[in-house]
Design a protein around this motif. Structure first.
Motif, mmCIF file in Angstrom:
data_model
loop_
_atom_site.group_PDB
_atom_site.id
_atom_site.type_symbol
_atom_site.label_atom_id
_atom_site.label_comp_id
_atom_site.label_asym_id
_atom_site.label_seq_id
_atom_site.Cartn_x
_atom_site.Cartn_y
_atom_site.Cartn_z
ATOM 1 N N LYS A 1 -10.100 7.112 -9.954
ATOM 2 C CA LYS A 1 -10.104 7.960 -10.211
ATOM 3 C C LYS A 1 -9.446 8.837 -10.985
ATOM 4 C CE LYS A 1 -13.451 6.276 -6.576
ATOM 5 N NZ LYS A 1 -14.166 6.444 -7.196
ATOM 6 N N ASP B 1 -8.371 1.564 0.370
ATOM 7 C CA ASP B 1 -7.764 2.587 0.649
ATOM 8 C C ASP B 1 -9.378 3.453 0.374
ATOM 9 O OD1 ASP B 1 -5.612 2.049 0.339
ATOM 10 O OD2 ASP B 1 -4.578 2.430 -2.398
ATOM 11 N N TRP C 1 -3.811 13.163 -3.419
ATOM 12 C CA TRP C 1 -3.935 13.140 -5.145
ATOM 13 C C TRP C 1 -4.323 14.450 -5.551
ATOM 14 C CZ3 TRP C 1 -7.407 7.904 -5.483
ATOM 15 C CH2 TRP C 1 -7.370 6.847 -5.266
ATOM 16 N N HIS D 1 -5.567 8.210 -10.901
ATOM 17 C CA HIS D 1 -5.357 7.499 -10.008
ATOM 18 C C HIS D 1 -5.980 5.962 -9.797
ATOM 19 C CE1 HIS D 1 -3.202 11.249 -8.719
ATOM 20 N NE2 HIS D 1 -3.962 11.736 -8.857
ATOM 21 N N PHE D 2 -5.115 5.261 -9.067
ATOM 22 C CA PHE D 2 -6.077 4.382 -8.924
ATOM 23 C C PHE D 2 -6.225 3.527 -7.482
ATOM 24 C CE2 PHE D 2 -6.060 -0.666 -7.777
ATOM 25 C CZ PHE D 2 -7.129 -0.743 -8.743
ATOM 26 N N LYS D 3 -7.064 3.299 -6.832
ATOM 27 C CA LYS D 3 -6.671 3.066 -5.191
ATOM 28 C C LYS D 3 -6.814 1.749 -4.905
ATOM 29 C CE LYS D 3 -11.889 4.065 -3.497
ATOM 30 N NZ LYS D 3 -12.792 3.199 -3.325
#
Length: 317
Positions: free
Chosen positions: A28, A60, A48, A53-55
């Motif tokens: 993301k 998540d 965030w 970003h990484f979930k």
């Protein structure tokens, strides 16, 4: 056998594609002036900010996307009652900004509706302490009080109220008609005042124009009189100068004649003739007595004899 191998390869390819799709969906990017509230297994994990970003897949999730820019909400007109029991309708505009995405996501179920209801309640409380005239003339005071009250009330929701503006204040129709009549009367009064001031200024300008014209006429007459006096003076001076010059020329001519006469050394006969000419000029005057010098008596007798002889000759003829 070959068919079983082909099926296995196809299955692996499909599995790889699914994994790649899941991985890509977990990456993301948060744009500027935005934030994302992340939950893990139903609980708050973090917020965030801007960036990549990484979930974790299936664990998540993005609970809420939050806009951090200042937002504007225009609420419909709300009925309020003033201190002197006049019912009016007021619509407001609220400028707010989300400062804490977590509180905004978990503080209240519907933040915009909560702000609208809180605005209506606060507005009724403030207007209830004011009379109609104060309400119509105290917009800034009302705006300031509402902003302060809303800012305190929305702080637990992660919202900061920057400004509150009363967009429209709509009194009852009867009061609107009365206000229109009052405003019309006020406009007519100001128009009459302006007209009177214009006529006054016009009169003053006309009077000043006449005054200036009279002053100019007087100045012109004064200059003309001065010029006429100067002309008469100049003429008198020139006439006197001409007479003086003529006298000087006559005297000069007489002096030149005497000088020439002296330089020619005349005999006694010439001098006696000149004396006779002077005697003739004197005889033309108005004197009653003429004294004849003895030097020219003889000449006078001679001239008289010549005149008589000439007269007798003319008679005989």
């Amino acid at each position: 056998m070959i068919g079983g191998i082909s099926g296995a390869i196809i299955g692996v390819i499909i599995l790889i594609i699914v994994v790649l799709v899941i991985l890509v969906s977990c990456i993301k990017i948060v744009p500027q002036a935005h934030a994302m509230v992340i939950e893990r297994l139903g609980g708050y994990l973090g917020t965030w900010g801007v960036g990549l970003h990484f979930k974790v897949p299936f664990i998540d999730r993005i609970a809420r996307r939050v806009l951090l820019k200042e937002q504007v909400v225009d609420f419909a007109p709300q009925p309020v009652i003033t201190k002197d029991n006049v019912t009016m309708r007021i619509d407001t505009v609220v400028y707010f900004q989300i400062t804490d995405p977590k509180l905004y996501a978990y503080g209240v179920e519907n933040p915009i509706m909560a702000i609208e209801n809180l605005t209506a309640t606060t507005l009724r409380n403030i207007i209830g302490d004011l009379e109609l005239d104060e309400t119509l003339t105290s917009r800034e005071t009302i705006n300031t009080k509402m902003r302060a009250s809303l800012d305190v009330a929305t702080d637990p929701w992660g919202i900061k109220v920057n400004r509150v503006e009363l967009k429209n204040i709509i009194p009852p129709q009867a009061i609107q008609d009365a206000m229109e009549k009052q405003m019309k009367a006020e406009r007519e009064r100001r128009e009459a005042i302006l007209r009177a001031e214009g006529e006054k200024k016009s009169t003053i300008l006309v009077a000043e124009g006449k005054k200036a014209s009279a002053i100019l006429d007087a100045e012109a007459e004064k200059q003309a009189a001065i010029l006429r006096a100067e002309a008469r003076k100049e003429a008198t001076v020139r006439e006197a100068e001409g007479q003086a010059e003529a006298i000087l020329k006559i005297q000069q001519a007489n002096a030149d004649g005497l000088r020439f006469l002296k330089e020619s050394e005349p005999d006694s006969a010439v001098l006696q003739l000149k004396g006779l000419e002077a005697f003739a000029k004197a005889a033309d005057g108005k004197a009653t007595k003429i004294i004849i010098p003895s030097e020219i008596q003889g000449v006078a007798g001679l001239v008289k004899s010549m005149v008589e002889v000439a007269a007798e000759s003319k008679t005989e003829t």
